[in-house]
Design a protein around this motif. Structure first.
Motif, mmCIF file in Angstrom:
data_model
loop_
_atom_site.group_PDB
_atom_site.id
_atom_site.type_symbol
_atom_site.label_atom_id
_atom_site.label_comp_id
_atom_site.label_asym_id
_atom_site.label_seq_id
_atom_site.Cartn_x
_atom_site.Cartn_y
_atom_site.Cartn_z
ATOM 1 N N LEU A 1 0.813 -1.213 0.000
ATOM 2 C CA LEU A 1 0.000 0.000 0.000
ATOM 3 C C LEU A 1 0.848 1.265 0.000
ATOM 4 C CD1 LEU A 1 -2.734 -0.971 2.633
ATOM 5 C CD2 LEU A 1 -2.840 -1.183 0.152
ATOM 6 N N ARG A 2 2.160 1.121 -0.045
ATOM 7 C CA ARG A 2 3.036 2.277 0.134
ATOM 8 C C ARG A 2 2.801 3.349 -0.926
ATOM 9 N NH1 ARG A 2 8.949 0.599 0.202
ATOM 10 N NH2 ARG A 2 8.310 -0.246 2.237
ATOM 11 N N SER A 3 2.797 2.977 -2.204
ATOM 12 C CA SER A 3 2.648 3.991 -3.248
ATOM 13 C C SER A 3 1.243 4.588 -3.225
ATOM 14 C CB SER A 3 2.952 3.389 -4.624
ATOM 15 O OG SER A 3 2.026 2.362 -4.933
ATOM 16 N N TRP A 4 0.221 3.760 -2.955
ATOM 17 C CA TRP A 4 -1.156 4.260 -2.823
ATOM 18 C C TRP A 4 -1.225 5.275 -1.698
ATOM 19 C CZ3 TRP A 4 -4.241 3.708 1.563
ATOM 20 C CH2 TRP A 4 -5.587 4.083 1.417
ATOM 21 N N ARG A 5 -0.629 4.946 -0.562
ATOM 22 C CA ARG A 5 -0.675 5.836 0.598
ATOM 23 C C ARG A 5 0.094 7.131 0.347
ATOM 24 N NH1 ARG A 5 0.983 2.838 5.836
ATOM 25 N NH2 ARG A 5 2.954 2.718 4.717
ATOM 26 N N ASP A 6 1.269 7.018 -0.257
ATOM 27 C CA ASP A 6 2.072 8.214 -0.516
ATOM 28 C C ASP A 6 1.353 9.166 -1.468
ATOM 29 O OD1 ASP A 6 3.987 7.202 1.140
ATOM 30 O OD2 ASP A 6 5.332 6.523 -0.461
ATOM 31 N N ARG A 7 0.740 8.603 -2.530
ATOM 32 C CA ARG A 7 0.019 9.449 -3.480
ATOM 33 C C ARG A 7 -1.171 10.123 -2.810
ATOM 34 N NH1 ARG A 7 0.471 4.871 -6.777
ATOM 35 N NH2 ARG A 7 -1.759 4.462 -6.514
ATOM 36 N N LEU A 8 -1.928 9.346 -2.027
ATOM 37 C CA LEU A 8 -3.167 9.869 -1.460
ATOM 38 C C LEU A 8 -2.897 10.885 -0.353
ATOM 39 C CD1 LEU A 8 -6.140 9.442 -2.014
ATOM 40 C CD2 LEU A 8 -6.206 7.729 -0.206
ATOM 41 N N ARG A 9 -1.854 10.702 0.413
ATOM 42 C CA ARG A 9 -1.554 11.660 1.474
ATOM 43 C C ARG A 9 -1.311 13.055 0.907
ATOM 44 N NH1 ARG A 9 2.512 8.190 5.457
ATOM 45 N NH2 ARG A 9 0.860 7.220 6.712
ATOM 46 N N GLY A 10 -0.718 13.115 -0.263
ATOM 47 C CA GLY A 10 -0.455 14.409 -0.858
ATOM 48 C C GLY A 10 -1.627 14.991 -1.619
ATOM 49 N N GLU A 11 -2.623 14.154 -1.935
ATOM 50 C CA GLU A 11 -3.714 14.599 -2.807
ATOM 51 C C GLU A 11 -5.094 14.530 -2.159
ATOM 52 O OE1 GLU A 11 -3.439 11.992 -6.125
ATOM 53 O OE2 GLU A 11 -1.442 12.678 -6.742
ATOM 54 N N LEU A 12 -5.191 14.056 -0.922
ATOM 55 C CA LEU A 12 -6.503 13.838 -0.312
ATOM 56 C C LEU A 12 -7.288 15.142 -0.250
ATOM 57 C CD1 LEU A 12 -8.338 11.718 1.037
ATOM 58 C CD2 LEU A 12 -7.360 12.422 3.240
ATOM 59 N N ALA A 13 -8.522 15.099 -0.725
ATOM 60 C CA ALA A 13 -9.369 16.285 -0.757
ATOM 61 C C ALA A 13 -9.610 16.810 0.652
ATOM 62 C CB ALA A 13 -10.700 15.944 -1.423
ATOM 63 N N PRO A 14 -9.602 18.127 0.840
ATOM 64 C CA PRO A 14 -9.811 18.702 2.173
ATOM 65 C C PRO A 14 -11.109 18.233 2.835
ATOM 66 C CG PRO A 14 -9.006 20.380 0.663
ATOM 67 C CD PRO A 14 -9.290 19.155 -0.169
ATOM 68 N N ALA A 15 -12.163 18.043 2.044
ATOM 69 C CA ALA A 15 -13.449 17.627 2.618
ATOM 70 C C ALA A 15 -13.384 16.254 3.265
ATOM 71 C CB ALA A 15 -14.528 17.646 1.539
ATOM 72 N N ALA A 16 -12.429 15.419 2.820
ATOM 73 C CA ALA A 16 -12.319 14.063 3.354
ATOM 74 C C ALA A 16 -11.392 13.975 4.564
ATOM 75 C CB ALA A 16 -11.835 13.110 2.264
ATOM 76 N N ARG A 17 -10.592 14.999 4.811
ATOM 77 C CA ARG A 17 -9.588 14.922 5.882
ATOM 78 C C ARG A 17 -10.180 14.743 7.281
ATOM 79 N NH1 ARG A 17 -4.552 15.407 4.207
ATOM 80 N NH2 ARG A 17 -4.222 16.186 2.074
ATOM 81 N N PRO A 18 -11.365 15.295 7.591
ATOM 82 C CA PRO A 18 -11.935 15.035 8.925
ATOM 83 C C PRO A 18 -12.151 13.556 9.222
ATOM 84 C CG PRO A 18 -13.027 16.900 7.904
ATOM 85 C CD PRO A 18 -12.144 16.306 6.850
ATOM 86 N N LEU A 19 -12.280 12.733 8.186
ATOM 87 C CA LEU A 19 -12.474 11.303 8.421
ATOM 88 C C LEU A 19 -11.281 10.690 9.142
ATOM 89 C CD1 LEU A 19 -13.972 10.258 4.944
ATOM 90 C CD2 LEU A 19 -15.215 10.559 7.103
ATOM 91 N N LEU A 20 -10.093 11.267 8.952
ATOM 92 C CA LEU A 20 -8.899 10.742 9.616
ATOM 93 C C LEU A 20 -8.991 10.926 11.125
ATOM 94 C CD1 LEU A 20 -6.215 12.068 7.106
ATOM 95 C CD2 LEU A 20 -7.007 9.704 7.346
ATOM 96 N N ARG A 21 -9.709 11.967 11.581
ATOM 97 C CA ARG A 21 -9.905 12.167 13.016
ATOM 98 C C ARG A 21 -10.977 11.228 13.550
ATOM 99 N NH1 ARG A 21 -8.515 17.275 14.795
ATOM 100 N NH2 ARG A 21 -8.820 16.356 16.878
ATOM 101 N N LEU A 22 -11.887 10.840 12.687
ATOM 102 C CA LEU A 22 -12.993 9.975 13.098
ATOM 103 C C LEU A 22 -12.587 8.506 13.092
ATOM 104 C CD1 LEU A 22 -15.948 10.524 13.881
ATOM 105 C CD2 LEU A 22 -16.582 10.100 11.503
ATOM 106 N N ALA A 23 -11.575 8.154 12.304
ATOM 107 C CA ALA A 23 -11.153 6.756 12.157
ATOM 108 C C ALA A 23 -9.647 6.659 12.362
ATOM 109 C CB ALA A 23 -11.544 6.222 10.786
ATOM 110 N N PRO A 24 -9.165 6.800 13.596
ATOM 111 C CA PRO A 24 -7.724 6.747 13.854
ATOM 112 C C PRO A 24 -7.176 5.354 13.579
ATOM 113 C CG PRO A 24 -8.949 6.727 15.910
ATOM 114 C CD PRO A 24 -9.950 6.998 14.825
#
Length: 333
Positions: A42-65
Motif C-alpha cells: 500500500l506504500r505507493s497508494w498511501r504516498d500518493r493519497l496523502r499528498g492529494e486527499l481532498a480537504p473535505a475528506a480529511r476530517p475522516l482521519l480524526r474519526l477513524a484513527p
C-alpha cells in the motif's frame, strides 16, 4: 485474544459477504492511510493519497484513527454492497448510537469540536459526513475497486473450496494464520481480551482488502456479529497499471487486448464505450476483444440496460500480477 463462542445453530448460520464491503474498506483504508506500518503493498497508494486527499475528506482521519477504537456506526452491521447504500445507513444511525460511539471514541482521544455536533445528529453535520465519505470513496477506492473486488472474490473461492473439502471445521480452521478453531470457540489474535457469544445469531465473515495484520470486529457485541479478516494480495496490487505495449502481456495478448485488460483492471465496471474512446478503436473491435478475454475467463461482462460493463476476474488479476491462478472450472484435490 478474541473468543467467538458458537452454538449448534450458529454453525449453520455462517455466511461470507458476497463481495468487498465498501463501508469496511473505507474505514480500514483510512486506518492504512494514517498509519505508519510498513505495508509495502500500500506504500505507493498511501504516498500518493496523502499528498492529494481532498480537504473535505480529511476530517475522516480524526474519526477513524489507525489505532484503537473507531465508531461502530461507520460500518453498518448488516453489510452494504455499495458506498451509496452504506452512506444511507450511516446517516440514518439513531442519535443514541451516535452519542454512544463518539463518547467511546472521545474516551480514548481528544475530539474536534464538530464531533459534538455530529453526536447530536444535526442534519448539516450528517450531510458533511456523507459528503466526506462519498468523496473519499471516489478518490481513494473507486479507481481500484475492480482489483479490490478480484482479490476478495479469489478469497471467497478459497473459502468455498475449504467448506466443500472439510465443512465448517475446514472453513473456520483455515480462515487466517491468526485464527484458530477449537470447537466450539474461534480464537482470534486480538489487541485486547474480548468475548463474543453468538447465541444463535450466526457470524458474517467479511474478507477485506485493506484489513491488515489481524481480523477485526465491532466493539458493540449486541449488534449483528461480524468478523472482518485480511485477504491475500500482491505487493503491487494498487500500483498504476503498466503502459500497454511495454510488458509481457502485450506480447502474449497483443497490444490492444492487453491495453483493454489493464483498463478493466483500473476502473470499476469499465464500459465498452470507455474502452473504445480511450483506445481509439471501434465499438465492434471492443466487443471482439472483450469476447476473447471473457472466453478466456479473464473478465466478466454484465449488461446494464443498453451498456455492457466489464470487471476483472481472479484469473485476470492473477495474469496481470504474474502469479499462478487456478481456473474456477479446473479440477482440484
Amino acid at each position: 485474544m478474541l473468543r467467538i463462542h458458537f452454538g449448534a445453530v450458529d454453525l449453520g448460520r455462517i455466511h461470507i459477504a458476497p463481495g468487498p464491503d465498501p463501508a469496511w474498506e473505507a474505514l480500514l483504508s483510512l486506518h492504512a492511510l494514517a498509519g505508519h506500518d510498513e505495508d509495502v503493498g500500500l506504500r505507493s497508494w498511501r504516498d500518493r493519497l496523502r499528498g492529494e486527499l481532498a480537504p473535505a475528506a480529511r476530517p475522516l482521519l480524526r474519526l477513524a484513527p489507525p489505532r484503537g477504537y473507531s465508531p461502530d456506526f461507520l460500518t453498518p452491521a448488516q453489510g452494504v454492497d455499495s458506498m451509496e447504500s452504506g452512506i444511507e445507513l450511516i446517516l440514518s444511525t439513531p442519535r443514541t448510537q451516535l452519542r454512544t460511539d463518539l463518547a467511546t471514541l472521545g474516551s480514548e482521544r481528544r475530539l474536534p469540536s464538530w464531533a459534538e455536533v455530529l453526536a447530536n445528529g444535526r442534519p448539516e453535520a450528517l450531510r458533511g459526513l456523507g459528503h466526506a465519505l462519498r468523496g473519499y470513496h471516489e478518490q481513494a477506492l473507486a479507481p481500484h475497486w475492480s482489483r479490490i473486488r478480484a482479490a476478495v472474490d479469489a478469497e471467497r473461492e478459497l473459502r468455498a473450496r475449504a467448506f466443500l473439502a472439510g465443512g465448517t471445521d475446514r472453513l473456520l480452521g483455515s480462515l487466517h494464520p491468526t485464527v484458530r478453531w477449537e470447537p466450539p470457540v474461534l480464537l482470534v489474535s486480538y489487541p485486547v481480551d474480548s468475548e463474543l457469544r453468538l447465541e444463535g445469531r450466526g457470524l458474517r465473515l467479511v474478507p477485506s482488502f485493506f484489513c491488515r495484520g489481524t481480523p477485526i470486529t465491532l466493539r458493540d457485541t449486541t449488534r449483528s456479529p461480524v468478523l472482518v479478516y485480511p485477504v491475500a494480495r500482491s505487493i503491487t496490487a494498487l500500483e498504476p497499471a503498466p503502459v500497454a505495449g511495454t510488458d509481457r502481456l502485450a506480447r502474449l495478448l497483443g497490444r490492444t487486448r492487453a491495453a483493454a485488460l489493464y483498463m478493466i483492471a483500473d476502473a470499476e465496471h469499465t464500459t465498452g464505450n470507455e474502452i473504445a474512446r480511450r483506445l481509439e478503436i471501434s465499438p465492434a473491435s471492443v466487443s471482439e476483444h472483450a469476447t476473447v478475454l471473457r472466453d478466456a475467463g479473464l473478465i466478466h461482462s454484465l449488461r446494464v440496460r443498453n451498456t455492457i460493463r466489464h470487471t476483472l476476474t481472479p484469473l485476470g488479476l492473477g495474469l496481470l500480477e504474474g502469479r499462478p491462478t487456478v481456473r474456477q472450472d479446473a479440477c482440484c484435490h
